[in-house]
Design a protein around this motif. Sequence first.
Motif, short mmCIF file in Angstrom:
data_model
loop_
_atom_site.label_atom_id
_atom_site.label_comp_id
_atom_site.label_asym_id
_atom_site.label_seq_id
_atom_site.Cartn_x
_atom_site.Cartn_y
_atom_site.Cartn_z
N GLU A 7 84.92 48.87 70.03
CA GLU A 7 83.79 48.74 70.94
C GLU A 7 84.24 48.18 72.28
O GLU A 7 85.12 47.31 72.32
N SER B 277 73.02 51.65 67.97
CA SER B 277 74.25 50.96 67.56
C SER B 277 75.14 51.93 66.77
O SER B 277 74.87 53.13 66.70
N LYS C 216 76.51 54.11 73.39
CA LYS C 216 75.93 54.08 72.04
C LYS C 216 74.42 54.28 72.03
O LYS C 216 73.85 54.58 70.99
#
Length: 242
Positions: A27, A138, A225
């Motif tokens: 991430e 997410s 995302k």
Amino acid sequence: MNVYETKSFAERVTGNPYVGRGIVIGESPDGTQAVTAYFIMGRSENSRNRVFLKQGNDVMIKAYDESKLTDPSLIIYYPVRQAENALIVTNGDQTDTIAERLASGGSFESALATREFEPDGPNWTPRISGIIDFNEDSFTYKLSILKSADAEGTACNRYYYDYSPIPGVGHFIHTYITDGNPIPTFCGEPERVEIPSNIDMFTQEIWESLNEQNKISLYVRYIDKETGAYEERMINKNGGAE
């Protein structure tokens, strides 16, 4: 050993002549993007005669010079495929196995249960695979390695790693420890690596860290995302950057 130690990609590979094929998933530091990278290296003329080619949302590997292609069985495949709410990244045609299993309601793990390491003894190259699963705003991700249980290739051990994202952190898995004859298989858990905020910084860091003689191609994708929009970078030693 500090299991939470996170190093830069450069620290993980610089000076290592041959880590083979590698997957990074993680991430971005600001927590807004899922990040993945895939690269290939090669020692033989057949392995080095390859380039990445974008096909819509997918990436395929093709021969750079078709006249020099001798055995396509383990070197020509789709390393990156977009599934409905997932992105699949692997080092072989198990990409298609995973995509087909997901389409029929199966799972990443059940797909890989039907596969094993590559039949290229005495190296028995591991099959490494990753998937990013997007859900609402997410994501989660998984990595896997399928490798020989012994030097004779008599059985397959399958390992799966399931992650929740941490801003600025990725996990890196590769096929080999370093060069050798036979080539020693990757051992242990995927390695924690730092994920830069900028796709160009990360692309440059990976490409410049890989052994100059053996690196072949690199693909990097940063995915928002929430929206699914993405930036991508691709470098082919045979053909340059896009």
